[in-house]
Design an enzyme around this catalytic site. Structure first.
Site, short mmCIF file in Angstrom:
data_model
loop_
_atom_site.label_atom_id
_atom_site.label_comp_id
_atom_site.label_asym_id
_atom_site.label_seq_id
_atom_site.Cartn_x
_atom_site.Cartn_y
_atom_site.Cartn_z
CD GLU A 82 -1.73 -2.41 1.21
OE1 GLU A 82 -2.46 -3.29 0.70
OE2 GLU A 82 -0.69 -2.68 1.86
CG HIS A 151 -10.93 -7.84 5.68
ND1 HIS A 151 -10.28 -8.65 6.57
CD2 HIS A 151 -10.27 -7.97 4.49
CE1 HIS A 151 -9.30 -9.29 5.94
NE2 HIS A 151 -9.26 -8.88 4.69
#
Length: 359
Positions: A82, A151
Protein backbone atom coordinates in the site's frame (compact mmCIF):
# COMPACT_ATOMS: atom_id res chain seq x y z
CA UNK A 1 -11.72 -12.41 0.85
CA UNK A 2 -12.59 -12.61 -2.84
CA UNK A 3 -14.85 -15.63 -2.34
CA UNK A 4 -16.64 -13.86 0.50
CA UNK A 5 -17.02 -10.74 -1.61
CA UNK A 6 -18.45 -12.71 -4.51
CA UNK A 7 -21.06 -14.39 -2.34
CA UNK A 8 -21.97 -11.37 -0.24
CA UNK A 9 -21.94 -8.67 -2.90
CA UNK A 10 -22.71 -10.58 -6.10
CA UNK A 11 -21.24 -7.87 -8.30
CA UNK A 12 -22.14 -8.11 -11.98
CA UNK A 13 -20.12 -7.09 -14.99
CA UNK A 14 -23.11 -5.72 -16.84
CA UNK A 15 -23.88 -2.00 -16.80
CA UNK A 16 -27.25 -2.18 -15.09
CA UNK A 17 -30.77 -2.81 -16.33
CA UNK A 18 -33.48 -0.73 -17.94
CA UNK A 19 -36.81 -0.39 -16.13
CA UNK A 20 -40.26 -0.01 -17.66
CA UNK A 21 -39.71 3.73 -18.10
CA UNK A 22 -36.47 3.17 -19.94
CA UNK A 23 -34.31 4.43 -17.07
CA UNK A 24 -30.98 2.72 -16.56
CA UNK A 25 -30.58 1.38 -13.03
CA UNK A 26 -27.21 0.45 -11.56
CA UNK A 27 -26.03 -0.77 -8.22
CA UNK A 28 -23.15 1.11 -6.62
CA UNK A 29 -20.43 -1.19 -7.96
CA UNK A 30 -21.74 -0.77 -11.50
CA UNK A 31 -21.97 3.00 -11.08
CA UNK A 32 -18.36 3.18 -9.90
CA UNK A 33 -17.26 0.99 -12.79
CA UNK A 34 -19.17 3.25 -15.17
CA UNK A 35 -17.46 6.37 -13.81
CA UNK A 36 -14.01 4.80 -14.15
CA UNK A 37 -14.79 3.63 -17.67
CA UNK A 38 -15.91 7.12 -18.71
CA UNK A 39 -12.87 8.84 -17.23
CA UNK A 40 -10.47 6.38 -18.86
CA UNK A 41 -12.12 7.23 -22.19
CA UNK A 42 -12.22 11.00 -21.63
CA UNK A 43 -8.77 11.59 -20.20
CA UNK A 44 -5.64 9.72 -21.36
CA UNK A 45 -3.90 10.78 -18.14
CA UNK A 46 -6.26 8.70 -15.95
CA UNK A 47 -4.58 5.54 -14.64
CA UNK A 48 -6.13 2.80 -12.47
CA UNK A 49 -3.80 0.75 -10.30
CA UNK A 50 -3.98 -1.54 -7.28
CA UNK A 51 -4.07 -5.10 -6.06
CA UNK A 52 -6.13 -7.34 -8.38
CA UNK A 53 -7.74 -4.41 -10.21
CA UNK A 54 -6.60 -5.56 -13.65
CA UNK A 55 -7.32 -9.04 -14.97
CA UNK A 56 -9.34 -10.00 -11.89
CA UNK A 57 -11.41 -6.79 -11.91
CA UNK A 58 -11.08 -5.99 -8.22
CA UNK A 59 -12.10 -7.91 -5.13
CA UNK A 60 -15.62 -6.47 -5.46
CA UNK A 61 -15.44 -6.32 -9.29
CA UNK A 62 -15.54 -2.51 -9.38
CA UNK A 63 -12.88 -2.51 -12.10
CA UNK A 64 -14.25 -5.50 -14.03
CA UNK A 65 -13.39 -5.53 -17.77
CA UNK A 66 -11.60 -2.16 -17.64
CA UNK A 67 -8.18 -3.65 -18.35
CA UNK A 68 -9.65 -5.70 -21.19
CA UNK A 69 -11.12 -2.53 -22.72
CA UNK A 70 -8.41 0.06 -21.99
CA UNK A 71 -5.24 -1.99 -21.85
CA UNK A 72 -2.61 -3.02 -19.34
CA UNK A 73 -0.86 0.35 -19.32
CA UNK A 74 -4.02 2.13 -18.16
CA UNK A 75 -5.39 -0.47 -15.73
CA UNK A 76 -2.78 -2.60 -14.02
CA UNK A 77 -2.07 -4.73 -10.98
CA UNK A 78 0.49 -3.79 -8.35
CA UNK A 79 2.41 -5.68 -5.67
CA UNK A 80 0.80 -6.01 -2.26
CA UNK A 81 2.35 -2.80 -0.96
CA UNK A 82 0.00 0.00 0.00
CA UNK A 83 2.83 2.43 0.70
CA UNK A 84 4.22 1.62 -2.74
CA UNK A 85 0.84 2.01 -4.46
CA UNK A 86 0.17 5.43 -2.96
CA UNK A 87 3.78 6.57 -3.21
CA UNK A 88 3.90 5.78 -6.92
CA UNK A 89 0.51 7.49 -7.38
CA UNK A 90 1.87 10.68 -5.78
CA UNK A 91 4.77 10.66 -8.22
CA UNK A 92 2.43 10.03 -11.14
CA UNK A 93 0.27 12.97 -10.09
CA UNK A 94 3.26 15.29 -9.79
CA UNK A 95 4.34 14.16 -13.26
CA UNK A 96 0.97 15.11 -14.73
CA UNK A 97 -1.13 11.94 -14.63
CA UNK A 98 -4.38 11.41 -12.73
CA UNK A 99 -3.94 8.09 -10.94
CA UNK A 100 -6.84 6.31 -9.28
CA UNK A 101 -5.24 3.79 -6.91
CA UNK A 102 -7.47 1.26 -5.21
CA UNK A 103 -6.72 0.12 -1.68
CA UNK A 104 -8.49 -3.22 -1.45
CA UNK A 105 -9.96 -2.52 2.01
CA UNK A 106 -9.78 0.73 3.99
CA UNK A 107 -8.09 -1.17 6.82
CA UNK A 108 -5.04 -1.63 4.58
CA UNK A 109 -4.55 2.06 3.92
CA UNK A 110 -2.46 2.68 7.05
CA UNK A 111 0.92 1.66 5.52
CA UNK A 112 0.35 4.45 3.00
CA UNK A 113 -0.44 7.18 5.51
CA UNK A 114 3.00 8.78 5.34
CA UNK A 115 2.73 9.12 1.56
CA UNK A 116 -0.77 10.57 1.84
CA UNK A 117 -0.13 12.90 4.76
CA UNK A 118 3.49 13.96 4.29
CA UNK A 119 3.59 14.00 0.49
CA UNK A 120 0.21 14.10 -1.30
CA UNK A 121 -1.57 16.47 1.07
CA UNK A 122 1.33 18.94 1.24
CA UNK A 123 2.70 18.89 -2.29
CA UNK A 124 0.76 21.86 -3.63
CA UNK A 125 1.65 24.03 -0.61
CA UNK A 126 5.30 22.94 -0.41
CA UNK A 127 5.88 23.64 -4.10
CA UNK A 128 3.96 26.94 -4.18
CA UNK A 129 1.50 25.24 -6.56
CA UNK A 130 4.23 24.25 -9.01
CA UNK A 131 3.27 20.62 -8.44
CA UNK A 132 -0.04 19.01 -7.50
CA UNK A 133 -1.12 15.53 -6.50
CA UNK A 134 -4.40 14.87 -8.32
CA UNK A 135 -4.87 11.29 -7.14
CA UNK A 136 -8.13 9.68 -6.06
CA UNK A 137 -7.68 6.85 -3.59
CA UNK A 138 -10.66 4.50 -3.80
CA UNK A 139 -11.34 2.02 -1.02
CA UNK A 140 -14.29 -0.02 0.31
CA UNK A 141 -14.88 0.79 3.97
CA UNK A 142 -17.12 -0.07 6.89
CA UNK A 143 -18.83 -3.30 7.83
CA UNK A 144 -20.94 -5.59 5.76
CA UNK A 145 -19.06 -8.82 5.08
CA UNK A 146 -18.21 -10.00 8.63
CA UNK A 147 -14.61 -9.12 7.91
CA UNK A 148 -13.76 -8.35 11.53
CA UNK A 149 -10.93 -6.08 12.60
CA UNK A 150 -8.97 -6.08 9.35
CA UNK A 151 -11.70 -5.66 6.73
CA UNK A 152 -14.38 -3.51 8.35
CA UNK A 153 -12.94 -0.29 9.75
CA UNK A 154 -14.20 3.23 9.11
CA UNK A 155 -11.10 5.48 9.29
CA UNK A 156 -12.57 8.59 7.67
CA UNK A 157 -11.82 10.92 10.59
CA UNK A 158 -8.07 10.32 10.19
CA UNK A 159 -8.19 11.91 6.76
CA UNK A 160 -10.56 14.74 7.59
CA UNK A 161 -7.95 15.87 10.11
CA UNK A 162 -5.29 16.30 7.40
CA UNK A 163 -5.20 19.69 5.69
CA UNK A 164 -4.88 19.20 1.95
CA UNK A 165 -6.91 16.00 1.65
CA UNK A 166 -10.54 15.79 0.58
CA UNK A 167 -12.81 13.01 1.85
CA UNK A 168 -15.83 11.76 -0.09
CA UNK A 169 -18.37 9.08 0.88
CA UNK A 170 -21.33 8.40 -1.45
CA UNK A 171 -24.56 6.73 -0.37
CA UNK A 172 -26.26 6.00 -3.72
CA UNK A 173 -25.25 4.76 -7.19
CA UNK A 174 -26.22 8.09 -8.75
CA UNK A 175 -24.01 10.02 -6.34
CA UNK A 176 -21.18 7.48 -6.50
CA UNK A 177 -20.74 8.02 -10.22
CA UNK A 178 -21.03 11.82 -10.17
CA UNK A 179 -18.84 12.26 -7.11
CA UNK A 180 -16.15 9.88 -8.38
CA UNK A 181 -15.91 11.75 -11.67
CA UNK A 182 -15.61 15.04 -9.77
CA UNK A 183 -12.95 13.54 -7.50
CA UNK A 184 -10.85 12.29 -10.41
CA UNK A 185 -11.02 15.71 -12.07
CA UNK A 186 -10.09 17.51 -8.84
CA UNK A 187 -6.52 18.83 -8.62
CA UNK A 188 -6.16 17.85 -4.97
CA UNK A 189 -5.81 14.37 -3.47
CA UNK A 190 -9.16 12.79 -2.65
CA UNK A 191 -9.97 9.85 -0.38
CA UNK A 192 -13.02 8.16 -1.88
CA UNK A 193 -14.54 5.70 0.59
CA UNK A 194 -17.18 3.29 -0.74
CA UNK A 195 -19.57 1.81 1.88
CA UNK A 196 -19.48 -1.83 0.90
CA UNK A 197 -22.57 -2.78 2.89
CA UNK A 198 -24.65 -0.92 0.31
CA UNK A 199 -22.73 -1.91 -2.82
CA UNK A 200 -25.71 -4.01 -3.89
CA UNK A 201 -28.60 -2.13 -2.31
CA UNK A 202 -29.82 0.37 0.31
CA UNK A 203 -29.93 -1.08 3.77
CA UNK A 204 -32.30 -0.47 6.67
CA UNK A 205 -30.07 -1.96 9.36
CA UNK A 206 -32.02 -5.06 10.37
CA UNK A 207 -30.06 -8.30 10.58
CA UNK A 208 -33.12 -10.46 9.95
CA UNK A 209 -34.27 -8.58 6.86
CA UNK A 210 -32.58 -9.11 3.50
CA UNK A 211 -30.62 -6.37 1.81
CA UNK A 212 -32.90 -4.47 -0.52
CA UNK A 213 -32.08 -4.20 -4.19
CA UNK A 214 -31.22 -0.91 -5.85
CA UNK A 215 -33.56 -1.93 -8.68
CA UNK A 216 -36.50 0.19 -7.53
CA UNK A 217 -34.72 2.92 -5.60
CA UNK A 218 -34.98 6.41 -7.06
CA UNK A 219 -31.26 7.07 -6.69
CA UNK A 220 -30.29 3.97 -8.66
CA UNK A 221 -31.21 5.73 -11.90
CA UNK A 222 -27.79 6.55 -13.33
CA UNK A 223 -27.67 8.49 -16.60
CA UNK A 224 -25.48 7.31 -19.45
CA UNK A 225 -22.33 9.26 -20.10
CA UNK A 226 -20.54 12.01 -18.23
CA UNK A 227 -21.91 14.01 -15.31
CA UNK A 228 -20.39 15.26 -12.10
CA UNK A 229 -21.62 16.20 -8.66
CA UNK A 230 -19.56 19.05 -7.13
CA UNK A 231 -17.61 18.16 -4.01
CA UNK A 232 -18.80 20.02 -0.93
CA UNK A 233 -22.55 19.88 -1.63
CA UNK A 234 -24.79 17.96 0.77
CA UNK A 235 -28.05 16.34 -0.32
CA UNK A 236 -31.38 16.59 1.51
CA UNK A 237 -32.67 13.01 1.49
CA UNK A 238 -35.98 13.92 3.08
CA UNK A 239 -37.28 17.18 4.46
CA UNK A 240 -38.65 17.43 7.98
CA UNK A 241 -39.31 19.75 10.89
CA UNK A 242 -38.81 17.75 14.08
CA UNK A 243 -35.04 17.19 13.92
CA UNK A 244 -32.01 17.19 11.64
CA UNK A 245 -30.10 13.94 11.12
CA UNK A 246 -26.57 14.29 9.74
CA UNK A 247 -25.24 11.10 8.15
CA UNK A 248 -23.22 9.70 5.28
CA UNK A 249 -22.75 6.40 3.51
CA UNK A 250 -24.71 3.43 4.84
CA UNK A 251 -26.07 5.36 7.81
CA UNK A 252 -28.15 7.58 5.51
CA UNK A 253 -30.34 4.60 4.65
CA UNK A 254 -30.56 3.27 8.20
CA UNK A 255 -31.59 6.67 9.59
CA UNK A 256 -34.14 7.16 6.83
CA UNK A 257 -35.66 3.73 7.48
CA UNK A 258 -35.95 4.42 11.21
CA UNK A 259 -37.58 7.82 10.71
CA UNK A 260 -40.05 6.32 8.28
CA UNK A 261 -40.87 3.34 10.50
CA UNK A 262 -41.35 5.50 13.60
CA UNK A 263 -43.25 8.17 11.65
CA UNK A 264 -40.84 10.88 12.78
CA UNK A 265 -40.68 14.04 10.69
CA UNK A 266 -36.88 14.06 10.54
CA UNK A 267 -34.89 16.02 8.01
CA UNK A 268 -32.07 13.77 6.83
CA UNK A 269 -28.99 15.37 5.35
CA UNK A 270 -26.54 13.20 3.39
CA UNK A 271 -23.23 15.03 3.75
CA UNK A 272 -21.67 13.23 0.74
CA UNK A 273 -18.32 14.97 1.29
CA UNK A 274 -16.86 15.41 4.76
CA UNK A 275 -14.09 17.69 3.48
CA UNK A 276 -15.08 20.06 2.03
CA UNK A 277 -18.16 20.09 4.27
CA UNK A 278 -21.37 21.82 3.23
CA UNK A 279 -21.65 23.67 6.52
CA UNK A 280 -24.23 26.09 5.11
CA UNK A 281 -26.65 23.23 4.44
CA UNK A 282 -26.07 21.93 7.97
CA UNK A 283 -26.72 25.34 9.51
CA UNK A 284 -29.85 25.89 7.45
CA UNK A 285 -31.35 22.56 8.45
CA UNK A 286 -30.53 22.79 12.18
CA UNK A 287 -31.83 26.36 12.38
CA UNK A 288 -35.04 25.08 10.82
CA UNK A 289 -35.58 22.06 13.09
CA UNK A 290 -33.89 23.15 16.32
CA UNK A 291 -32.58 19.64 17.01
CA UNK A 292 -29.65 17.67 15.68
CA UNK A 293 -28.58 14.03 15.62
CA UNK A 294 -25.37 12.69 14.09
CA UNK A 295 -24.98 9.09 12.95
CA UNK A 296 -21.85 7.29 11.79
CA UNK A 297 -20.42 3.79 11.95
CA UNK A 298 -16.92 4.73 13.09
CA UNK A 299 -15.92 4.66 16.75
CA UNK A 300 -17.31 7.46 18.89
CA UNK A 301 -14.18 9.05 20.38
CA UNK A 302 -12.64 11.52 17.92
CA UNK A 303 -15.02 10.34 15.21
CA UNK A 304 -16.17 12.84 12.59
CA UNK A 305 -19.39 13.24 14.57
CA UNK A 306 -17.41 15.05 17.26
CA UNK A 307 -16.33 17.67 14.73
CA UNK A 308 -19.88 17.99 13.41
CA UNK A 309 -21.20 18.39 16.95
CA UNK A 310 -18.69 21.15 17.67
CA UNK A 311 -19.54 22.98 14.45
CA UNK A 312 -23.28 22.80 15.11
CA UNK A 313 -22.77 23.97 18.68
CA UNK A 314 -20.63 26.92 17.54
CA UNK A 315 -22.86 28.01 14.68
CA UNK A 316 -26.38 27.08 15.77
CA UNK A 317 -26.28 27.37 19.56
CA UNK A 318 -29.20 29.79 19.89
CA UNK A 319 -31.39 27.63 17.64
CA UNK A 320 -30.84 24.36 19.53
CA UNK A 321 -33.73 23.18 21.68
CA UNK A 322 -32.00 20.04 23.02
CA UNK A 323 -28.48 18.62 23.37
CA UNK A 324 -26.98 17.15 20.20
CA UNK A 325 -27.29 13.37 19.98
CA UNK A 326 -24.59 11.08 18.55
CA UNK A 327 -25.14 7.46 17.54
CA UNK A 328 -21.92 5.74 16.54
CA UNK A 329 -19.86 2.59 16.66
CA UNK A 330 -18.40 1.65 20.03
CA UNK A 331 -14.91 2.46 21.28
CA UNK A 332 -13.72 -1.10 20.76
CA UNK A 333 -11.90 -2.99 18.00
CA UNK A 334 -14.37 -3.97 15.30
CA UNK A 335 -15.83 -7.37 16.32
CA UNK A 336 -16.19 -10.24 13.88
CA UNK A 337 -19.15 -12.27 15.11
CA UNK A 338 -20.76 -9.27 16.86
CA UNK A 339 -20.70 -6.99 13.84
CA UNK A 340 -24.43 -6.32 14.00
CA UNK A 341 -24.25 -5.30 17.65
CA UNK A 342 -21.46 -2.86 16.86
CA UNK A 343 -23.22 -1.39 13.86
CA UNK A 344 -25.48 1.60 14.74
CA UNK A 345 -28.85 0.01 14.04
CA UNK A 346 -32.54 0.87 14.23
CA UNK A 347 -32.85 0.30 17.97
CA UNK A 348 -30.10 2.71 19.03
CA UNK A 349 -31.00 5.27 16.38
CA UNK A 350 -34.69 5.03 17.30
CA UNK A 351 -33.93 5.55 20.99
CA UNK A 352 -31.86 8.63 20.19
CA UNK A 353 -34.67 10.05 18.04
CA UNK A 354 -37.15 9.51 20.88
CA UNK A 355 -34.79 11.21 23.31
CA UNK A 356 -34.45 14.21 21.01
CA UNK A 357 -38.21 14.51 20.64
CA UNK A 358 -38.61 14.50 24.41
CA UNK A 359 -35.85 17.10 24.90
Amino acid sequence: MSDVADKQQGAKSRKGTKDADGDRRLNMIEAINDALDIMLERDPDVIIMGEDVGYFGGVFRATAHLQEKHGKTRVFDTPISECGIIGVAVGMGAYGLRPVPEIQFADYIYPGLDQLISEAARLRYRSAAEYIAPLTVRSPFGGGIFGGQTHSQSPESIFTHVAGLKTVIPSTPHDAKGLLIAAIEDNDPVIFFEPKRIYNGPFSGYYDRPVQSWAKHADSVVPEGYYRIPLGKARTVREGTQMTVLAYGTMVHVAEAVAREKNIDAEILDLRTLVPLDIKAVEKSVEKTGKCMIVHEATRTSGFGAELSALVQERCFYHLEAPIERVTGFDTPYPHSLEWAYFPGPIRIGEAMDKLLEG
